[in-house]
Design a protein around this motif. Structure first.
Motif, PDB file in Angstrom:
ATOM      1  N   UNK A   1       0.842  -1.190   0.000  1.00 57.81           N
ATOM      2  CA  UNK A   1       0.000   0.000   0.000  1.00 57.81           C
ATOM      3  C   UNK A   1       0.883   1.247   0.000  1.00 57.81           C
ATOM      4  N   UNK A   2       0.448   2.274  -0.711  1.00 56.56           N
ATOM      5  CA  UNK A   2       1.194   3.531  -0.811  1.00 56.56           C
ATOM      6  C   UNK A   2       1.108   4.340   0.490  1.00 56.56           C
ATOM      7  N   UNK A   3      -0.055   4.294   1.134  1.00 58.61           N
ATOM      8  CA  UNK A   3      -0.279   5.021   2.382  1.00 58.61           C
ATOM      9  C   UNK A   3      -0.960   4.071   3.357  1.00 58.61           C
ATOM     10  N   UNK A   4      -0.542   4.147   4.616  1.00 57.62           N
ATOM     11  CA  UNK A   4      -1.215   3.382   5.663  1.00 57.62           C
ATOM     12  C   UNK A   4      -1.426   4.264   6.884  1.00 57.62           C
ATOM     13  N   UNK A   5      -2.418   3.913   7.664  1.00 54.70           N
ATOM     14  CA  UNK A   5      -2.628   4.524   8.968  1.00 54.70           C
ATOM     15  C   UNK A   5      -2.621   3.378   9.976  1.00 54.70           C
ATOM     16  N   UNK A   6      -1.843   3.541  11.040  1.00 53.69           N
ATOM     17  CA  UNK A   6      -1.740   2.482  12.034  1.00 53.69           C
ATOM     18  C   UNK A   6      -2.118   2.979  13.419  1.00 53.69           C
ATOM     19  N   UNK A   7      -2.490   2.023  14.258  1.00 51.22           N
ATOM     20  CA  UNK A   7      -2.635   2.263  15.692  1.00 51.22           C
ATOM     21  C   UNK A   7      -1.703   1.296  16.392  1.00 51.22           C
ATOM     22  N   UNK A   8      -1.431   1.542  17.656  1.00 51.59           N
ATOM     23  CA  UNK A   8      -0.572   0.666  18.437  1.00 51.59           C
ATOM     24  C   UNK A   8      -0.206   1.327  19.741  1.00 51.59           C
ATOM     25  N   UNK A   9       0.842   0.792  20.359  1.00 45.48           N
ATOM     26  CA  UNK A   9       1.376   1.339  21.605  1.00 45.48           C
ATOM     27  C   UNK A   9       2.845   1.658  21.408  1.00 45.48           C
ATOM     28  N   UNK A  10       3.304   2.750  22.016  1.00 44.19           N
ATOM     29  CA  UNK A  10       4.735   3.036  21.970  1.00 44.19           C
ATOM     30  C   UNK A  10       5.439   2.211  23.047  1.00 44.19           C
ATOM     31  N   UNK A  11       6.730   2.382  23.187  1.00 44.82           N
ATOM     32  CA  UNK A  11       7.520   1.578  24.125  1.00 44.82           C
ATOM     33  C   UNK A  11       7.121   1.801  25.583  1.00 44.82           C
ATOM     34  N   UNK A  12       6.443   2.916  25.874  1.00 41.20           N
ATOM     35  CA  UNK A  12       5.982   3.186  27.237  1.00 41.20           C
ATOM     36  C   UNK A  12       4.542   2.724  27.455  1.00 41.20           C
ATOM     37  N   UNK A  13       3.912   2.195  26.428  1.00 39.00           N
ATOM     38  CA  UNK A  13       2.540   1.713  26.547  1.00 39.00           C
ATOM     39  C   UNK A  13       1.478   2.744  26.227  1.00 39.00           C
ATOM     40  N   UNK A  14       1.880   3.902  25.687  1.00 41.73           N
ATOM     41  CA  UNK A  14       0.911   4.937  25.315  1.00 41.73           C
ATOM     42  C   UNK A  14       0.369   4.674  23.915  1.00 41.73           C
ATOM     43  N   UNK A  15      -0.922   4.927  23.731  1.00 36.55           N
ATOM     44  CA  UNK A  15      -1.563   4.710  22.434  1.00 36.55           C
ATOM     45  C   UNK A  15      -1.017   5.662  21.390  1.00 36.55           C
ATOM     46  N   UNK A  16      -0.862   5.144  20.182  1.00 38.44           N
ATOM     47  CA  UNK A  16      -0.446   5.965  19.046  1.00 38.44           C
ATOM     48  C   UNK A  16      -1.404   5.714  17.887  1.00 38.44           C
ATOM     49  N   UNK A  17      -1.530   6.716  17.026  1.00 36.40           N
ATOM     50  CA  UNK A  17      -2.279   6.604  15.774  1.00 36.40           C
ATOM     51  C   UNK A  17      -1.573   7.522  14.796  1.00 36.40           C
ATOM     52  N   UNK A  18      -1.050   6.935  13.702  1.00 39.00           N
ATOM     53  CA  UNK A  18      -0.234   7.708  12.769  1.00 39.00           C
ATOM     54  C   UNK A  18      -0.465   7.272  11.329  1.00 39.00           C
ATOM     55  N   UNK A  19      -0.170   8.212  10.406  1.00 41.29           N
ATOM     56  CA  UNK A  19      -0.223   7.930   8.969  1.00 41.29           C
ATOM     57  C   UNK A  19       1.198   7.929   8.423  1.00 41.29           C
ATOM     58  N   UNK A  20       1.440   7.042   7.460  1.00 42.01           N
ATOM     59  CA  UNK A  20       2.746   6.964   6.803  1.00 42.01           C
ATOM     60  C   UNK A  20       2.534   6.771   5.308  1.00 42.01           C
ATOM     61  N   UNK A  21       3.476   7.299   4.535  1.00 45.14           N
ATOM     62  CA  UNK A  21       3.421   7.154   3.080  1.00 45.14           C
ATOM     63  C   UNK A  21       4.772   6.702   2.558  1.00 45.14           C
ATOM     64  N   UNK A  22       4.760   6.202   1.317  1.00 45.75           N
ATOM     65  CA  UNK A  22       5.996   5.867   0.626  1.00 45.75           C
ATOM     66  C   UNK A  22       6.845   4.837   1.338  1.00 45.75           C
ATOM     67  N   UNK A  23       8.151   5.151   1.427  1.00 48.99           N
ATOM     68  CA  UNK A  23       9.119   4.195   1.969  1.00 48.99           C
ATOM     69  C   UNK A  23       8.818   3.837   3.422  1.00 48.99           C
ATOM     70  N   UNK A  24       8.424   4.809   4.233  1.00 49.61           N
ATOM     71  CA  UNK A  24       8.100   4.512   5.632  1.00 49.61           C
ATOM     72  C   UNK A  24       6.909   3.560   5.728  1.00 49.61           C
ATOM     73  N   UNK A  25       5.892   3.764   4.897  1.00 52.14           N
ATOM     74  CA  UNK A  25       4.739   2.855   4.879  1.00 52.14           C
ATOM     75  C   UNK A  25       5.188   1.456   4.478  1.00 52.14           C
ATOM     76  N   UNK A  26       6.118   1.369   3.528  1.00 53.71           N
ATOM     77  CA  UNK A  26       6.650   0.072   3.080  1.00 53.71           C
ATOM     78  C   UNK A  26       7.360  -0.650   4.231  1.00 53.71           C
ATOM     79  N   UNK A  27       8.198   0.067   4.966  1.00 58.00           N
ATOM     80  CA  UNK A  27       8.911  -0.542   6.102  1.00 58.00           C
ATOM     81  C   UNK A  27       7.909  -1.099   7.111  1.00 58.00           C
ATOM     82  N   UNK A  28       6.938  -0.287   7.484  1.00 61.38           N
ATOM     83  CA  UNK A  28       5.961  -0.714   8.491  1.00 61.38           C
ATOM     84  C   UNK A  28       5.161  -1.925   8.026  1.00 61.38           C
ATOM     85  N   UNK A  29       4.740  -1.942   6.773  1.00 54.82           N
ATOM     86  CA  UNK A  29       3.998  -3.099   6.261  1.00 54.82           C
ATOM     87  C   UNK A  29       4.862  -4.354   6.299  1.00 54.82           C
TER      88      UNK A  29
END
Length: 190
Positions: A98-126
Motif C-alpha cells: 500500500x502507498x499510504x497506511x494509517x496504524x494504531x498501536x502502543x509506543x515503548x511506554x505503553x501509550x496509544x499511538x495513531x499515525x499515517x505513513x506514506x511511501x518508503x516509511x509505509x513500506x517498512x511498516x507493512x
C-alpha cells in the motif's frame, strides 16, 4: 537463514496486554540487536520473541522506535518497489505494498499511538507488520526472477572492492520458491 527459523518466523505473534517487565526487556533486546545489523526494521520473531512488536527507523527519524500491537486501520494505493530482509539475506525483489497506511498501536511506554505513513516509511511498516503475521516478503514477490543478489564487482579507483547487482542463481530461486507462501499484491492479511 530460512530453514532453521522458518517455523518460528511463520507463526503469528501474540498481542501485548500491557507494557511490563517482559516488554521492557524486549525493548532492550531490540536496541541491542539494532546496533549489530544494518536494517530499517526488526520484528520480534526475528529475535526469538512471540510478542506483537517491532523496532524501526523511518526516513525522517533520528532514533529508532519500538511499536507494540501495530494494526493497519486504513490504506490507500499500491506501489511496487524492492524489498529485502534479514531473514532472507542477500535477496532483493519487488513487492506490492500500500502507498499510504494509517496504524494504531502502543509506543515503548505503553501509550496509544495513531499515525499515517506514506511511501518508503509505509513500506517498512507493512514489512514489519507482515512479520508479526508470519508473512515474509518473499510471499509478496510476483516473480523471483525479478529480484537480484549482490556479488563482488571490480575494484574502484582506489583499488577497494565494490558490490554489484547480479541475477538470482537458479539454486537460490528454487530455494525461495520452496519456502514462499504466495500472497497476491498487497492483499490485506493484517
Amino acid at each position: 537463514m530460512l530453514p532453521d527459523k522458518s517455523e518460528f518466523l511463520r507463526q503469528r505473534t501474540h498481542k501485548v496486554k500491557q507494557v511490563g517487565e517482559a516488554q521492557i526487556q524486549l525493548v532492550e533486546d531490540f536496541f541491542d540487536t539494532w546496533e549489530t545489523v544494518a536494517a530499517y526494521g526488526i520484528a520480534a520473531p526475528q529475535i526469538g520473541s512471540p510478542m506483537r512488536s517491532f523496532i524501526w527507523k523511518g526516513q525522517e527519524m533520528e532514533e529508532p522506535e519500538v511499536i507494540f500491537n501495530p494494526k493497519i486501520i486504513r490504506w490507500r494505493g499500491e506501489l511496487k518497489d524492492y524489498d529485502g530482509c534479514l531473514s532472507v539475506p542477500g535477496f532483493y525483489c519487488p513487492t506490492r505494498r500500500a502507498e499510504m497506511i494509517e496504524i494504531t498501536g502502543l509506543d515503548a511506554q505503553g501509550k496509544s499511538i495513531r499515525r499515517k505513513y506514506e511511501g518508503f516509511d509505509a513500506r517498512i511498516l507493512q514489512h514489519e507488520i507482515d512479520h508479526l503475521e508470519g508473512v515474509l516478503f518473499i510471499d509478496r514477490v510476483d516473480d523471483v526472477h525479478e529480484g537480484y543478489t549482490l556479488k563482488e564487482g571490480p575494484p574502484n579507483e582506489e583499488g577497494e572492492p565494490t558490490v554489484v547487482e547480479a541475477e538470482v542463481p537458479p539454486e537460490l530461486a528454487s530455494f525461495i520458491e520452496r519456502f514462499r507462501r504466495p500472497i497476491p499484491g498487497h492483499a490485506l492479511v493484517w
